[in-house]
Design a protein around this motif. Structure first.
Motif, PDB file in Angstrom:
ATOM      1  N   THR A 142     -48.094 -23.745 -70.720  1.00 12.46           N
ATOM      2  CA  THR A 142     -47.808 -25.097 -71.214  1.00 12.46           C
ATOM      3  C   THR A 142     -48.739 -26.154 -70.639  1.00 12.46           C
ATOM      4  O   THR A 142     -48.620 -27.328 -70.979  1.00 12.46           O
ATOM      5  N   ARG A 153     -41.446 -26.565 -74.598  1.00 14.16           N
ATOM      6  CA  ARG A 153     -42.810 -26.852 -74.166  1.00 14.16           C
ATOM      7  C   ARG A 153     -43.799 -25.755 -74.570  1.00 14.16           C
ATOM      8  O   ARG A 153     -44.990 -25.999 -74.672  1.00 14.16           O
ATOM      9  N   SER A 196     -49.018 -17.877 -73.564  1.00 17.50           N
ATOM     10  CA  SER A 196     -49.114 -18.836 -74.671  1.00 17.50           C
ATOM     11  C   SER A 196     -49.458 -18.104 -75.971  1.00 17.50           C
ATOM     12  O   SER A 196     -48.834 -18.343 -77.019  1.00 17.50           O
TER      13      SER A 196
END
Lengths: 182, 334
Positions: free
Chosen positions: A76, B88, B100
């Motif tokens: 993030t 997030r 991610s």
């Protein structure tokens, strides 16, 4: 590391450290770290073989690596490089996925009871206004030094030029920025 | 925090007693691998036009995939220590972060999977029969969606027309998901046991093996069961070979990696867990039993697929837990 940019580092003189733990107390209170968690720790290491033993006392914390793996794996962007290459966690972005904890070869990180991942920040709230980190400020033997190693006239640069120093496990390939003087 | 360290490898280390990832992660890695396997098998057998021979593997596998994946993602959610910030993951894309990549791959799977299922069921309805009647009943209950207009009427035929594309995408995303569950662990240089890219194919093949085993249990026809048991044998063989490569990789590497094998060759709980339960019970025993089944010495039972699935779960537990027992920081205090 780009030339001309600030690169903060800490130089720790192991020959002066007496293991008084003042730096630990300063860190816990300055950063409100709840026990039993800690951002920095002391290592008492006995080296050599009897009867030729000697003791090394080291004040250790996050190494604020130039190639920090914790920043690379963060999904993030919560773990990021801030001013002077200081590695900082933004609690607002942290999901507590713990990827950075797994990535750190120094085990410097922990999960704060509030949920986000926490670690030493070189007291960035102090350094950004020109103060020194709390641990450096309180050290009674002046064994901790903090400054910009890209500035040749800084105290840390001079120490690294004149003294024998080593990084811890540089072979992990992260370019750590804690320098231990021997 | 004060740490007394002598010249020993058993020294206390900073934050060493704290487990990074508990049971949720190995369970997720298993479910992710299983979904990857189901998506690949479903897409591949659909493309090889075995629709009538392998109804569960193709249609059932496609339908189960997003459901099982959601359970797996819930496990990931349980693991987060700052759960309210879970969103997030989807307001950022970090190129260097496998996690991610993984979270975006998981998001891509849902639309592709749903379109593939739609196409498969649309063809099922056209064919008629029991399934068609059942689906028409469900369709009537969904009448309240009518205000959405013609779109809902247009999607199923459009999906059916492009079904091959979705089958290929299903295979591609399945490989990405299966490999990612391994890369998730192998991207941490600080944990040398995980730090081998052999984990990516190992977890991918293990997922395929578990998916094939599930098909052996749930397919109705003997011929279908036989077909899935046949390919499962190949997967188990490849898995054993990759485990050999992984151990050779670490054993012939530098000291950190040699040490990393410690938990699997020492006198601790991970050694029997890995060699007896994962390799012995989960891989070699089913391989041997399947060999006997092919020779018609014994009759096929659900023992073999259950052993394979248990082995798949324990493989993830062994690696996730043992990997955390060895860290680069051991070198500091030598």
């Amino acid at each position: 590391m780009k030339q001309g940019e600030k690169r903060y580092a800490m130089v720790i003189d192991t020959t002066l450290c007496v293991g008084c733990k003042d730096c630990l107390m300063a860190c816990q209170t300055e950063n409100n770290v709840p026990l039993p968690f800690f951002r920095e720790w002391l290592v008492f290491l006995t080296k050599g073989e009897f009867p030729n033993l000697h003791r090394v006392i080291r004040s250790e914390r996050c190494h604020h690596c130039d190639r920090a793996p914790c920043v690379g794996v963060c999904p993030t962007g919560a773990s990021h490089f801030d001013e002077g290459g200081i590695v900082v966690v933004d609690p607002k972005k942290c999901t507590g996925c713990k990827a950075c904890i797994a990535a750190c070869p120094y085990n410097a990180r922990f999960v704060h009871p509030e949920g986000y991942v926490d670690k030493c920040s070189f007291c960035i709230h102090r350094t950004s206004v020109g103060l020194k980190p709390a641990c450096v400020d309180v050290c009674p033997t002046h064994c901790l030094h903090f400054g910009d190693i890209n500035d040749p006239s800084s105290e840390v640069s001079k120490l690294l030029k004149s003294r024998r120093w080593e990084n811890l496990i540089p072979e992990a390939g992260t370019k750590p920025q804690l320098y231990f003087l021997y | 925090m004060e740490i007394e360290v002598e010249n020993t490898f058993h020294a206390p280390l900073p934050h060493a007693g704290e487990l990074i990832w508990g049971w949720e992660i190995p369970v997720y890695l298993f479910l992710g691998g299983l979904v990857a396997g189901m998506m690949i098998l479903s897409g591949a057998y659909f493309l090889s036009k075995k629709r009538n021979e392998l109804p569960f593997t193709i249609v059932g596998g496609a339908i189960l995939s997003p459901i099982v994946l959601s359970i797996g993602m819930f496990m990931l959610f349980l693991d987060l220590s700052y759960k309210v910030h879970v969103w997030r993951f989807y307001t950022a894309f970090e190129f260097t972060s496998p996690m991610s990549w993984g979270s975006w791959i998981l998001m891509l799977i849902y639309p592709v999977s749903i379109l593939f299922i739609t196409a498969l069921l649309f063809e099922e309805v056209k064919k008629g029969g029991g399934v068609a009647e059942y689906l028409t009943k469900i369709g009537k209950k969904l009448e309240f969606l009518r205000p959405l207009g013609d779109l809902l009427d247009e999607i199923p035929p459009w999906a059916a027309k492009n079904v091959n594309i979705f089958a290929w995408m299903s295979i591609g995303l399945g490989i990405a998901l299966g490999a990612y569950t391994g890369i998730l662990l192998s991207s941490y240089a600080a944990r040398p046991l995980w730090n081998s890219q052999a984990l990516a194919p190992l977890f991918l093949i293990s997922g395929l093996s578990s998916a094939a085993a599930l098909s052996v249990i749930l397919e109705k026809k003997d011929k279908a069961k036989h077909e899935m048991a046949r390919i499962d044998r190949v997967f188990i063989g490849v898995e054993l070979f990759i485990i050999f490569l992984l151990f050779a990789n670490l054993a012939y590497s530098v000291r950190a990696h040699q040490w990393a094998l410690g938990p699997f060759v020492g006198s601790n709980i991970y050694t029997p867990l890995f060699w007896v339960l994962v390799v012995g019970m989960g891989l070699i025993t089913p391989l041997f039993l399947e060999f006997l089944e092919v020779r018609k010495v014994i009759k096929p039972t659900i023992v073999v697929p259950i052993l394979v699935i248990l082995g798949g779960i324990l493989l993830r537990f062994a690696f996730v837990y043992a990997g955390q027992a060895v860290c680069w920081c051991y070198f500091i205090y030598r």
